[in-house]
Write an enzyme that holds these catalytic residues in place. Structure first.
Site, PDB file in Angstrom:
ATOM      1  N   TYR A 154      20.066  -3.780  -4.239  1.00  0.00           N
ATOM      2  CA  TYR A 154      20.475  -2.368  -4.207  1.00  0.00           C
ATOM      3  C   TYR A 154      20.434  -1.833  -2.779  1.00  0.00           C
ATOM      4  O   TYR A 154      21.390  -1.203  -2.312  1.00  0.00           O
ATOM      5  CB  TYR A 154      19.540  -1.569  -5.110  1.00  0.00           C
ATOM      6  N   THR A 189      15.394  12.549 -11.438  1.00  0.00           N
ATOM      7  CA  THR A 189      16.494  12.399 -12.388  1.00  0.00           C
ATOM      8  C   THR A 189      15.987  11.669 -13.624  1.00  0.00           C
ATOM      9  O   THR A 189      14.824  11.226 -13.666  1.00  0.00           O
ATOM     10  CB  THR A 189      17.653  11.586 -11.778  1.00  0.00           C
TER      11      THR A 189
END
Length: 244
Positions: A154, A189
């Protein structure tokens, strides 16, 4: 909102815009006056969020180049133009060091987080240029700016995204298309909920954050509106870090 931050009459395409940071960017751009095409890989979620926001919705798996072409073509058919592109869709992939990397997972992370942004930019930027100019925002990450032993694929992909923004800024600047990256830090989130619920992790992470709190999706969205609007009219090739 001052006039320089307005996006009235602008058409924006935002991938991964049914939740989290992508949804917050969509809501902020709508508030600024833009018409926003909502998109995610889930057709039901895309349609539901698009209905709620009163905006067009076009589902697209960003790992599928043909689906990205349909997203651009569908936007042109529905809205007539593209002024702003936000490449937000991404996945973290399996955590772990490179010594234990699953190359199939590595390839998927690279495809969704980096390759898709190359493909979609190549599809959309000519149409933005044809309008006389506009903006593209590529969502990178703080992880692409520092070493990380757990989300290596990532982080590597997100570092590539920031460089992609710089390269595209040079390539498209003469046609009045500005391309920038956003690098959020730790943002509260749904995806970060397990970390938010881990007191030991939060104590360590917040000790590294001068503001001593996570960011919100809306704080990232504000930066996106800046970069997409006239307020950011002389900013291109920049990687704006939003990490508190």
């Amino acid at each position: 909102m001052t006039a320089t931050f307005r996006m009235d009459g602008k058409i924006a395409v935002i991938t991964g815009s049914t939740r989290g940071i992508g949804l917050a960017i969509a809501e902020a751009m709508i508030m600024a006056g833009a018409r926003v095409v909502i998109s995610s890989e889930d057709a039901e979620d895309t349609a539901s969020v698009a209905r709620r926001l009163g905006m067009p919705g076009i589902a697209a798996d960003v790992a599928d180049a043909a689906a990205l072409a349909r997203l651009v073509d569908g936007t042109l058919q529905t809205c007539g133009a593209i002024d702003v592109l936000v490449c937000n869709a991404g996945i973290t992939g399996k955590p772990g060091p490179f010594a234990e990397v699953d190359m199939r997972d590595f390839d998927r992370v690279m495809s969704i987080n980096l390759r898709s942004q190359v493909v979609l930019s190549n599809l959309a930027l000519p149409h933005i240029a044809a309008r006389g100019g506009g903006a593209a925002i590529l969502v990178s990450s703080l992880s692409g700016l520092r070493g990380n032993g757990r989300i290596n694929a990532y982080a590597l992909a997100k570092a590539g995204v920031a460089q992609l923004a710089r390269n595209l800024a040079v390539e498209w600047g003469p046609r009045n298309v500005r391309v920038n990256a956003l690098s959020p830090g730790f943002i509260a989130t749904e995806l970060s909920a397990p970390l938010l619920a881990d007191p030991a992790f939060m104590a360590r992470r917040m000790a590294m954050t001068p503001l001593r709190r996570p960011g919100t999706p809306q704080e990232v969205a504000g930066a996106a509106v800046f970069l997409a609007s006239a307020a950011g009219g002389f900013v291109t090739g920049h990687n704006l870090v939003i990490d508190g």
